[in-house]
Scaffold this motif. Sequence first.
Motif, PDB file in Angstrom:
ATOM      1  N   GLY A 166       0.836  -1.187   0.000  1.00 62.08           N
ATOM      2  CA  GLY A 166       0.000   0.000   0.000  1.00 62.08           C
ATOM      3  C   GLY A 166       0.863   1.226   0.000  1.00 62.08           C
ATOM      4  O   GLY A 166       2.030   1.178  -0.384  1.00 62.08           O
ATOM      5  N   PRO A 167       0.320   2.331   0.452  1.00 63.36           N
ATOM      6  CA  PRO A 167       1.121   3.547   0.515  1.00 63.36           C
ATOM      7  C   PRO A 167       2.284   3.380   1.484  1.00 63.36           C
ATOM      8  O   PRO A 167       2.146   2.756   2.539  1.00 63.36           O
ATOM      9  CB  PRO A 167       0.151   4.609   1.007  1.00 63.36           C
ATOM     10  N   LEU A 168       3.437   3.925   1.111  1.00 63.08           N
ATOM     11  CA  LEU A 168       4.636   3.731   1.922  1.00 63.08           C
ATOM     12  C   LEU A 168       4.610   4.691   3.102  1.00 63.08           C
ATOM     13  O   LEU A 168       5.062   5.828   3.006  1.00 63.08           O
ATOM     14  CB  LEU A 168       5.879   3.955   1.060  1.00 63.08           C
ATOM     15  N   ALA A 169       4.082   4.224   4.208  1.00 57.20           N
ATOM     16  CA  ALA A 169       4.074   5.023   5.423  1.00 57.20           C
ATOM     17  C   ALA A 169       5.422   4.884   6.107  1.00 57.20           C
ATOM     18  O   ALA A 169       6.078   3.849   5.990  1.00 57.20           O
ATOM     19  CB  ALA A 169       2.960   4.547   6.353  1.00 57.20           C
ATOM     20  N   PRO A 170       5.860   5.920   6.817  1.00 56.23           N
ATOM     21  CA  PRO A 170       7.150   5.795   7.505  1.00 56.23           C
ATOM     22  C   PRO A 170       7.077   4.757   8.623  1.00 56.23           C
ATOM     23  O   PRO A 170       6.034   4.554   9.236  1.00 56.23           O
ATOM     24  CB  PRO A 170       7.397   7.205   8.053  1.00 56.23           C
ATOM     25  N   LEU A 171       8.206   4.105   8.889  1.00 56.72           N
ATOM     26  CA  LEU A 171       8.266   3.121   9.965  1.00 56.72           C
ATOM     27  C   LEU A 171       8.182   3.842  11.304  1.00 56.72           C
ATOM     28  O   LEU A 171       8.614   4.987  11.428  1.00 56.72           O
ATOM     29  CB  LEU A 171       9.560   2.321   9.854  1.00 56.72           C
ATOM     30  N   PRO A 172       7.609   3.196  12.315  1.00 50.70           N
ATOM     31  CA  PRO A 172       7.358   3.922  13.568  1.00 50.70           C
ATOM     32  C   PRO A 172       8.642   4.277  14.305  1.00 50.70           C
ATOM     33  O   PRO A 172       9.605   3.515  14.305  1.00 50.70           O
ATOM     34  CB  PRO A 172       6.515   2.924  14.367  1.00 50.70           C
ATOM     35  N   GLU A 173       8.610   5.452  14.929  1.00 45.15           N
ATOM     36  CA  GLU A 173       9.731   5.867  15.776  1.00 45.15           C
ATOM     37  C   GLU A 173       9.386   5.607  17.232  1.00 45.15           C
ATOM     38  O   GLU A 173       8.239   5.816  17.644  1.00 45.15           O
ATOM     39  CB  GLU A 173      10.014   7.358  15.584  1.00 45.15           C
ATOM     40  N   GLY A 211      23.460   7.594   8.948  1.00 47.00           N
ATOM     41  CA  GLY A 211      23.514   8.028   7.568  1.00 47.00           C
ATOM     42  C   GLY A 211      22.260   7.774   6.778  1.00 47.00           C
ATOM     43  O   GLY A 211      22.280   7.806   5.563  1.00 47.00           O
ATOM     44  N   SER A 212      21.155   7.495   7.436  1.00 45.56           N
ATOM     45  CA  SER A 212      19.932   7.198   6.710  1.00 45.56           C
ATOM     46  C   SER A 212      18.841   8.206   7.051  1.00 45.56           C
ATOM     47  O   SER A 212      17.680   7.868   7.138  1.00 45.56           O
ATOM     48  CB  SER A 212      19.448   5.793   7.043  1.00 45.56           C
ATOM     49  N   GLY A 213      19.231   9.426   7.272  1.00 47.74           N
ATOM     50  CA  GLY A 213      18.237  10.442   7.533  1.00 47.74           C
ATOM     51  C   GLY A 213      17.927  10.634   8.990  1.00 47.74           C
ATOM     52  O   GLY A 213      17.038  11.385   9.338  1.00 47.74           O
ATOM     53  N   ARG A 214      18.648   9.934   9.875  1.00 46.11           N
ATOM     54  CA  ARG A 214      18.384  10.090  11.301  1.00 46.11           C
ATOM     55  C   ARG A 214      18.833  11.469  11.761  1.00 46.11           C
ATOM     56  O   ARG A 214      19.873  11.974  11.362  1.00 46.11           O
ATOM     57  CB  ARG A 214      19.151   9.029  12.080  1.00 46.11           C
ATOM     58  N   LYS A 215      18.047  12.042  12.633  1.00 51.20           N
ATOM     59  CA  LYS A 215      18.403  13.356  13.157  1.00 51.20           C
ATOM     60  C   LYS A 215      19.548  13.198  14.152  1.00 51.20           C
ATOM     61  O   LYS A 215      19.454  12.462  15.131  1.00 51.20           O
ATOM     62  CB  LYS A 215      17.190  13.983  13.855  1.00 51.20           C
ATOM     63  N   GLU A 216      20.623  13.854  13.868  1.00 52.72           N
ATOM     64  CA  GLU A 216      21.759  13.766  14.771  1.00 52.72           C
ATOM     65  C   GLU A 216      21.471  14.546  16.042  1.00 52.72           C
ATOM     66  O   GLU A 216      20.721  15.512  16.048  1.00 52.72           O
ATOM     67  CB  GLU A 216      23.012  14.330  14.083  1.00 52.72           C
ATOM     68  N   ARG A 228      12.091  -2.281   1.440  1.00 50.49           N
ATOM     69  CA  ARG A 228      11.113  -1.254   1.087  1.00 50.49           C
ATOM     70  C   ARG A 228      11.449  -0.710  -0.298  1.00 50.49           C
ATOM     71  O   ARG A 228      12.620  -0.552  -0.631  1.00 50.49           O
ATOM     72  CB  ARG A 228      11.134  -0.087   2.077  1.00 50.49           C
ATOM     73  N   ALA A 229      10.430  -0.416  -1.049  1.00 47.64           N
ATOM     74  CA  ALA A 229      10.634   0.169  -2.374  1.00 47.64           C
ATOM     75  C   ALA A 229      10.761   1.682  -2.231  1.00 47.64           C
ATOM     76  O   ALA A 229       9.957   2.443  -2.766  1.00 47.64           O
ATOM     77  CB  ALA A 229       9.480  -0.210  -3.302  1.00 47.64           C
ATOM     78  N   GLU A 230      11.746   2.094  -1.446  1.00 48.20           N
ATOM     79  CA  GLU A 230      11.918   3.511  -1.196  1.00 48.20           C
ATOM     80  C   GLU A 230      13.390   3.784  -0.903  1.00 48.20           C
ATOM     81  O   GLU A 230      14.102   2.923  -0.375  1.00 48.20           O
ATOM     82  CB  GLU A 230      11.055   3.962  -0.011  1.00 48.20           C
ATOM     83  N   ASP A 231      13.812   4.976  -1.232  1.00 45.76           N
ATOM     84  CA  ASP A 231      15.204   5.325  -1.053  1.00 45.76           C
ATOM     85  C   ASP A 231      15.540   5.485   0.427  1.00 45.76           C
ATOM     86  O   ASP A 231      14.690   5.862   1.230  1.00 45.76           O
ATOM     87  CB  ASP A 231      15.489   6.630  -1.809  1.00 45.76           C
ATOM     88  N   HIS A 232      16.802   5.213   0.775  1.00 45.62           N
ATOM     89  CA  HIS A 232      17.230   5.356   2.171  1.00 45.62           C
ATOM     90  C   HIS A 232      17.092   6.790   2.658  1.00 45.62           C
ATOM     91  O   HIS A 232      16.811   7.028   3.829  1.00 45.62           O
ATOM     92  CB  HIS A 232      18.677   4.904   2.318  1.00 45.62           C
ATOM     93  N   THR A 273      14.937   9.083   1.909  1.00 43.01           N
ATOM     94  CA  THR A 273      13.568   9.543   2.156  1.00 43.01           C
ATOM     95  C   THR A 273      12.800   8.608   3.069  1.00 43.01           C
ATOM     96  O   THR A 273      11.755   8.977   3.590  1.00 43.01           O
ATOM     97  CB  THR A 273      12.813   9.680   0.832  1.00 43.01           C
ATOM     98  N   ALA A 274      13.275   7.393   3.271  1.00 41.12           N
ATOM     99  CA  ALA A 274      12.498   6.429   4.053  1.00 41.12           C
ATOM    100  C   ALA A 274      12.618   6.672   5.552  1.00 41.12           C
ATOM    101  O   ALA A 274      11.808   6.153   6.317  1.00 41.12           O
ATOM    102  CB  ALA A 274      12.962   5.009   3.726  1.00 41.12           C
ATOM    103  N   GLY A 275      13.628   7.428   5.986  1.00 38.77           N
ATOM    104  CA  GLY A 275      13.816   7.632   7.412  1.00 38.77           C
ATOM    105  C   GLY A 275      14.580   6.470   8.025  1.00 38.77           C
ATOM    106  O   GLY A 275      15.030   5.564   7.328  1.00 38.77           O
ATOM    107  N   SER A 276      14.730   6.492   9.330  1.00 39.98           N
ATOM    108  CA  SER A 276      15.520   5.494  10.021  1.00 39.98           C
ATOM    109  C   SER A 276      14.634   4.412  10.621  1.00 39.98           C
ATOM    110  O   SER A 276      13.423   4.566  10.758  1.00 39.98           O
ATOM    111  CB  SER A 276      16.351   6.160  11.118  1.00 39.98           C
TER     112      SER A 276
END
Lengths: 77, 145
Positions: A51-58, A70-75, B43-47, B49-52
């Motif tokens: 389905g729609p790609l929802a972000p994984l839970p934090e 290095g994957s978008g985590r807030k430092e 996931r079919a999404e880039d690292h 934009t996908a978040g951690s």
Amino acid sequence: MIHFHVVNHCLSVGGIDVLGVSSASMLQVGDNDYVALYSMFDTPPESVIIGPLAPLPEPERAELSAGEPGSGRKEKQ
Amino acid sequence: MNGEIRTAVIGFVYVVSAASASAVQFGDRGETAGRLRALAVQRAEDHLTAGSVYFESYDLFSRPYPVLSDEAFDSGNAVTVRRDNPCQRISVGCIRVIAASSASSIQAGNNMRLLGDSRIKHIRQYPKKAAFHALGSVSQQLDPP
């Protein structure tokens, strides 16, 4: 009270051919006193989300958690 | 324990791969504690934009070990072990291993305590495709030449 008497006579192994030793497994030629092997693998049917790609839970206090670097985590500031 | 500690004699070893948190050892070891935590995310999404992904989000990584209840041990009736080693040599001719996975152990020799713990969470997430094709394209494919 149980008394367990072990007499180790000659231990000789000719050859062992193993294709794979899986997660939390052991291959040993010798003695051991205590073995505890745990393996938890979680792939339930609901882990497949189509389905729609929802972000994984934090988790709570995500800035202090161990995320993938290095994957978008807030430092941390 | 009576007699000398046993020694291991190895002739030939051939290991192709020993993955993370695994051990290959020839000889004695006191305690082993191999531990692995893994989040396998597809996931079919880039690292970027996908978040951690966080271990703390899933209970699997903080779940306690199952409790082994041994009433005889708890009541003080422990098993006493006595070992005699008339032949002290552990002789191994050949070991061939293709792969040893995570938190695993390959050993020729003695060990006192081994604890292996592997926890893997597998998540797969795909975008939803269109449910129906256009009617015209389907009918064209079904028409005989």
